[in-house]
Design a protein around this motif. Structure first.
Motif, PDB file in Angstrom:
ATOM      1  N   ILE A 111       0.840  -1.193   0.000  1.00 10.76           N
ATOM      2  CA  ILE A 111       0.000   0.000   0.000  1.00 10.76           C
ATOM      3  C   ILE A 111       0.876   1.244   0.000  1.00 10.76           C
ATOM      4  O   ILE A 111       1.830   1.347   0.772  1.00 10.76           O
ATOM      5  CB  ILE A 111      -0.921   0.035   1.249  1.00 10.76           C
ATOM      6  CG1 ILE A 111      -1.780  -1.219   1.323  1.00 10.76           C
ATOM      7  CG2 ILE A 111      -1.763   1.303   1.276  1.00 10.76           C
ATOM      8  CD1 ILE A 111      -2.723  -1.416   0.183  1.00 10.76           C
ATOM      9  N   ASP A 116      -2.381   6.276   0.425  1.00  7.51           N
ATOM     10  CA  ASP A 116      -3.611   5.662  -0.082  1.00  7.51           C
ATOM     11  C   ASP A 116      -4.683   5.775   0.997  1.00  7.51           C
ATOM     12  O   ASP A 116      -4.771   4.950   1.909  1.00  7.51           O
ATOM     13  CB  ASP A 116      -3.370   4.200  -0.450  1.00  7.51           C
ATOM     14  CG  ASP A 116      -4.568   3.565  -1.130  1.00  7.51           C
ATOM     15  OD1 ASP A 116      -5.711   4.035  -0.917  1.00  7.51           O
ATOM     16  OD2 ASP A 116      -4.367   2.586  -1.864  1.00  7.51           O
ATOM     17  N   ARG A 148      -7.821   5.326   0.990  1.00  2.71           N
ATOM     18  CA  ARG A 148      -8.813   4.260   1.083  1.00  2.71           C
ATOM     19  C   ARG A 148      -8.406   3.276   2.167  1.00  2.71           C
ATOM     20  O   ARG A 148      -9.225   2.867   2.982  1.00  2.71           O
ATOM     21  CB  ARG A 148      -8.937   3.495  -0.239  1.00  2.71           C
ATOM     22  CG  ARG A 148      -9.456   4.304  -1.398  1.00  2.71           C
ATOM     23  CD  ARG A 148      -9.355   3.510  -2.664  1.00  2.71           C
ATOM     24  NE  ARG A 148      -7.949   3.174  -2.924  1.00  2.71           N
ATOM     25  CZ  ARG A 148      -7.528   2.465  -3.944  1.00  2.71           C
ATOM     26  NH1 ARG A 148      -8.378   2.002  -4.822  1.00  2.71           N
ATOM     27  NH2 ARG A 148      -6.245   2.211  -4.103  1.00  2.71           N
ATOM     28  N   VAL A 149      -7.143   2.932   2.184  1.00  2.00           N
ATOM     29  CA  VAL A 149      -6.674   1.908   3.112  1.00  2.00           C
ATOM     30  C   VAL A 149      -6.296   2.509   4.460  1.00  2.00           C
ATOM     31  O   VAL A 149      -6.679   1.979   5.504  1.00  2.00           O
ATOM     32  CB  VAL A 149      -5.493   1.123   2.500  1.00  2.00           C
ATOM     33  CG1 VAL A 149      -4.949   0.107   3.494  1.00  2.00           C
ATOM     34  CG2 VAL A 149      -5.940   0.429   1.222  1.00  2.00           C
ATOM     35  N   LEU A 202      -8.933  -7.215   2.435  1.00  2.00           N
ATOM     36  CA  LEU A 202      -8.217  -7.077   1.170  1.00  2.00           C
ATOM     37  C   LEU A 202      -7.724  -8.420   0.645  1.00  2.00           C
ATOM     38  O   LEU A 202      -7.702  -8.649  -0.566  1.00  2.00           O
ATOM     39  CB  LEU A 202      -7.063  -6.090   1.308  1.00  2.00           C
ATOM     40  CG  LEU A 202      -7.489  -4.632   1.444  1.00  2.00           C
ATOM     41  CD1 LEU A 202      -6.294  -3.750   1.768  1.00  2.00           C
ATOM     42  CD2 LEU A 202      -8.194  -4.151   0.187  1.00  2.00           C
ATOM     43  N   HIS A 205     -13.487  -6.192  -7.877  1.00  2.00           N
ATOM     44  CA  HIS A 205     -13.375  -5.433  -6.623  1.00  2.00           C
ATOM     45  C   HIS A 205     -12.176  -4.491  -6.714  1.00  2.00           C
ATOM     46  O   HIS A 205     -11.146  -4.840  -7.294  1.00  2.00           O
ATOM     47  CB  HIS A 205     -13.190  -6.406  -5.460  1.00  2.00           C
ATOM     48  CG  HIS A 205     -13.294  -5.765  -4.118  1.00  2.00           C
ATOM     49  ND1 HIS A 205     -12.266  -5.067  -3.560  1.00  2.00           N
ATOM     50  CD2 HIS A 205     -14.308  -5.736  -3.235  1.00  2.00           C
ATOM     51  CE1 HIS A 205     -12.637  -4.624  -2.375  1.00  2.00           C
ATOM     52  NE2 HIS A 205     -13.879  -5.026  -2.155  1.00  2.00           N
ATOM     53  N   TRP A 206     -12.286  -3.286  -6.123  1.00  2.00           N
ATOM     54  CA  TRP A 206     -11.177  -2.319  -6.205  1.00  2.00           C
ATOM     55  C   TRP A 206      -9.913  -2.853  -5.542  1.00  2.00           C
ATOM     56  O   TRP A 206      -8.804  -2.446  -5.877  1.00  2.00           O
ATOM     57  CB  TRP A 206     -11.554  -0.966  -5.594  1.00  2.00           C
ATOM     58  CG  TRP A 206     -11.779  -0.961  -4.107  1.00  2.00           C
ATOM     59  CD1 TRP A 206     -12.956  -1.110  -3.462  1.00  2.00           C
ATOM     60  CD2 TRP A 206     -10.790  -0.801  -3.076  1.00  2.00           C
ATOM     61  NE1 TRP A 206     -12.784  -1.058  -2.105  1.00  2.00           N
ATOM     62  CE2 TRP A 206     -11.452  -0.866  -1.834  1.00  2.00           C
ATOM     63  CE3 TRP A 206      -9.411  -0.607  -3.073  1.00  2.00           C
ATOM     64  CZ2 TRP A 206     -10.787  -0.754  -0.616  1.00  2.00           C
ATOM     65  CZ3 TRP A 206      -8.755  -0.488  -1.851  1.00  2.00           C
ATOM     66  CH2 TRP A 206      -9.453  -0.568  -0.653  1.00  2.00           C
ATOM     67  N   GLY A 207     -10.039  -3.785  -4.609  1.00  2.00           N
ATOM     68  CA  GLY A 207      -8.872  -4.317  -3.907  1.00  2.00           C
ATOM     69  C   GLY A 207      -8.311  -5.590  -4.515  1.00  2.00           C
ATOM     70  O   GLY A 207      -7.436  -6.218  -3.933  1.00  2.00           O
ATOM     71  N   ILE A 247      -4.512  -5.510  -5.038  1.00  2.00           N
ATOM     72  CA  ILE A 247      -3.876  -5.454  -3.718  1.00  2.00           C
ATOM     73  C   ILE A 247      -3.952  -6.821  -3.050  1.00  2.00           C
ATOM     74  O   ILE A 247      -2.974  -7.300  -2.477  1.00  2.00           O
ATOM     75  CB  ILE A 247      -4.551  -4.375  -2.841  1.00  2.00           C
ATOM     76  CG1 ILE A 247      -4.328  -2.987  -3.426  1.00  2.00           C
ATOM     77  CG2 ILE A 247      -4.030  -4.443  -1.401  1.00  2.00           C
ATOM     78  CD1 ILE A 247      -5.170  -1.901  -2.775  1.00  2.00           C
TER      79      ILE A 247
END
Length: 72
Positions: free
Chosen positions: A21, A25, A27-28, A44, A53-55, A58
């Protein structure tokens, strides 16, 4: 009051997250502040199995991180 084991788990989760990450960031980092590193890491890692999914990316990266090796 947290237990020593919980502190170690939190630190290892933070090490693993920080390996993939970016520091800014939001978001996290915002989620870690609210929920704790362990819950965000679990979320995540699970996201690595959901392609839209956005993650997703990651989560895939996290699957290959061993926090113990990072700390050596």
């Amino acid at each position: 009051m947290s237990t020593p084991h919980a502190d170690v788990d939190d630190r290892l989760a933070r090490v693993k997250l920080s390996s993939v990450i970016e520091p800014r960031d939001l978001r996290v980092t915002g989620l870690v502040s609210e929920l704790g590193a362990g819950k965000v890491l679990d979320y995540l890692e699970a996201a690595g199995e959901v392609e839209n999914h956005w993650g997703f990316t990651i989560g895939h990266e996290l699957a290959h991180i061993d926090p113990g090796k990072v700390l050596k």
